[in-house]
Design an enzyme around this catalytic site. Structure first.
Site, PDB file in Angstrom:
ATOM      1  CD  GLU A  87      -1.719  -2.262   1.856  1.00 24.05           C
ATOM      2  OE1 GLU A  87      -0.919  -2.368   2.518  1.00 24.05           O
ATOM      3  OE2 GLU A  87      -2.475  -3.148   2.070  1.00 24.05           O
ATOM      4  CG  ASN A  96       5.155   8.562  -1.050  1.00 15.02           C
ATOM      5  OD1 ASN A  96       6.138   8.942  -1.682  1.00 15.02           O
ATOM      6  ND2 ASN A  96       5.356   7.643  -0.073  1.00 15.02           N
ATOM      7  CE1 TYR A 108       7.626   0.552  -3.359  1.00 13.59           C
ATOM      8  CE2 TYR A 108       5.611   1.944  -3.026  1.00 13.59           C
ATOM      9  CZ  TYR A 108       6.822   1.324  -2.598  1.00 13.59           C
ATOM     10  OH  TYR A 108       6.913   1.450  -1.364  1.00 13.59           O
TER      11      TYR A 108
HETATM   12  C1  LIG Z   1      10.518   5.898  -2.283  1.00 13.12           C
HETATM   13  C2  LIG Z   1      12.032   5.519  -1.961  1.00 13.12           C
HETATM   14  C3  LIG Z   1      12.274   4.505  -1.113  1.00 13.12           C
HETATM   15  C4  LIG Z   1      13.003   5.632  -3.247  1.00 13.12           C
HETATM   16  O1  LIG Z   1      14.407   5.334  -3.017  1.00 13.12           O
HETATM   17  P1  LIG Z   1      15.493   5.795  -3.923  1.00 13.12           P
HETATM   18  O2  LIG Z   1      16.708   4.796  -3.498  1.00 13.12           O
HETATM   19  O3  LIG Z   1      15.724   7.116  -4.076  1.00 13.12           O
HETATM   20  O4  LIG Z   1      15.179   4.946  -5.346  1.00 13.12           O
HETATM   21  P2  LIG Z   1      15.923   4.639  -6.693  1.00 13.12           P
HETATM   22  O5  LIG Z   1      17.191   5.447  -6.604  1.00 13.12           O
HETATM   23  O6  LIG Z   1      16.180   3.120  -6.420  1.00 13.12           O
HETATM   24  O7  LIG Z   1      14.836   5.231  -7.629  1.00 13.12           O
HETATM   25  C5  LIG Z   1      14.672   4.472  -8.957  1.00 13.12           C
HETATM   26  C6  LIG Z   1      13.591   5.166  -9.730  1.00 13.12           C
HETATM   27  O8  LIG Z   1      12.170   5.491  -8.773  1.00 13.12           O
HETATM   28  C7  LIG Z   1      11.665   6.502  -9.344  1.00 13.12           C
HETATM   29  N1  LIG Z   1      11.903   7.662  -8.286  1.00 13.12           N
HETATM   30  C8  LIG Z   1      12.479   7.649  -7.275  1.00 13.12           C
HETATM   31  N2  LIG Z   1      12.486   8.845  -6.316  1.00 13.12           N
HETATM   32  C9  LIG Z   1      11.670   9.743  -7.167  1.00 13.12           C
HETATM   33  C10 LIG Z   1      11.306  10.993  -7.345  1.00 13.12           C
HETATM   34  N3  LIG Z   1      11.687  11.692  -5.896  1.00 13.12           N
HETATM   35  N4  LIG Z   1      10.469  11.587  -8.036  1.00 13.12           N
HETATM   36  C11 LIG Z   1      10.208  10.706  -9.266  1.00 13.12           C
HETATM   37  N5  LIG Z   1      10.458   9.496  -9.390  1.00 13.12           N
HETATM   38  C12 LIG Z   1      11.168   9.050  -8.488  1.00 13.12           C
HETATM   39  C13 LIG Z   1      12.554   6.935 -10.559  1.00 13.12           C
HETATM   40  O9  LIG Z   1      11.949   6.252 -11.551  1.00 13.12           O
HETATM   41  C14 LIG Z   1      14.152   6.436 -10.245  1.00 13.12           C
HETATM   42  O10 LIG Z   1      14.578   6.199 -11.494  1.00 13.12           O
HETATM   43  P3  LIG Z   1      15.740   7.523 -11.967  1.00 13.12           P
HETATM   44  O11 LIG Z   1      16.390   7.969 -10.677  1.00 13.12           O
HETATM   45  O12 LIG Z   1      16.393   6.671 -12.911  1.00 13.12           O
HETATM   46  O13 LIG Z   1      14.950   8.423 -12.533  1.00 13.12           O
HETATM   47  C15 LIG Z   1      12.711   6.942  -1.377  1.00 13.12           C
HETATM   48  O14 LIG Z   1      12.162   8.040  -2.041  1.00 13.12           O
HETATM   49  C16 LIG Z   1      12.332   7.203   0.110  1.00 13.12           C
HETATM   50  O15 LIG Z   1      12.904   6.596   1.275  1.00 13.12           O
HETATM   51  N6  LIG Z   1      11.093   7.875   0.452  1.00 13.12           N
HETATM   52  C17 LIG Z   1      10.697   7.998   1.844  1.00 13.12           C
HETATM   53  C18 LIG Z   1       9.786   6.907   2.173  1.00 13.12           C
HETATM   54  C19 LIG Z   1       8.640   6.467   1.504  1.00 13.12           C
HETATM   55  O16 LIG Z   1       7.796   7.197   1.146  1.00 13.12           O
HETATM   56  N7  LIG Z   1       8.835   5.218   1.433  1.00 13.12           N
HETATM   57  C20 LIG Z   1       7.644   4.758   0.614  1.00 13.12           C
HETATM   58  C21 LIG Z   1       6.358   4.337   1.630  1.00 13.12           C
HETATM   59  S1  LIG Z   1       5.195   3.362   0.828  1.00 13.12           S
END
Ligand SMILES: CC(C)(COP(=O)(O)OP(=O)(O)OC[C@H]1O[C@@H](n2cnc3c(N)ncnc32)[C@H](O)[C@@H]1OP(=O)(O)O)[C@@H](O)C(=O)NCCC(=O)NCCS
Length: 151
Positions: free
Chosen positions: A106, A111, A118
């Protein structure tokens, strides 16, 4: 920066504490430290951490794993290390763990970074859970990934 993925157990108390601290700055209704400890003890609980050679934490995920299905319950990466593929490493490790099964999760509908993440990793929206979240109240998107099975 060379990171590896480690499955945490109750003997990783420092890393479980670091997970709780990262959770607190990343998620609206965060799990407490004791929730992480319980999860590490639980048979179905899985905690995967992305760490460097000095066991410094960069990110983690938690999931409930029963045969064929995993529920992704948390994923977070240190704010200064986002967009470097660390969450991608974690989700790949979870996919390897579930093998031919499915992963459900979920996510708050506001977000957008997480939803984009995802989608990039092959999750599809399969439903909405009305008012699933509190503080603030919000609907959840229910998303699912499954290994593509050719006939
Ligand atoms: C969501 C989260 C875990 C992603 O972690 P991350 O290590 O930055 O993700 P990745 O580097 O593996 O990202 C891969 C892809 O995801 C997408 N993505 C990640 N962050 C993004 C952003 N801020 N905006 C748009 N796309 C995004 C992009 O497609 C990205 O690929 P790209 O960098 O080549 O464009 C991170 O933003 C986070 O910790 N957020 C806060 C906690 C949270 O909201 N968790 C989810 C709860 S359901």
């Amino acid at each position: 920066m060379m990171l590896k993925i480690k499955e945490l157990t109750v003997s990783d108390m420092n890393l479980l504490q670091d997970c709780a601290a990262l959770e607190a700055i990343s998620i609206c209704e965060p799990w407490s430290f004791s929730s992480f400890v319980s999860e590490a003890k639980r048979k179905e609980g899985l905690i995967l951490a992305a760490i460097d050679e000095k066991e410094k934490l960069f990110g983690f995920l938690t999931a409930t794993c029963i045969p064929e299905t995993a529920d992704l319950t948390n994923i977070a990466v240190m704010p200064q290390h986002r967009r470097k593929g660390i969450a991608g490493m974690l989700i790949s490790a979870l996919k390897n763990h579930v093998g031919e099964g499915s992963i459900f999760l979920e996510v708050r509908e506001s977000n957008t970074p997480a939803i984009a993440f995802y989608q990039k990793h092959g999750f599809l929206q399969v439903g909405i859970r009305k008012r699933f979240y509190h503080l603030p109240e919000e609907d959840a998107l229910l998303m699912k990934w499954e290994e593509f099975k050719s006939c």
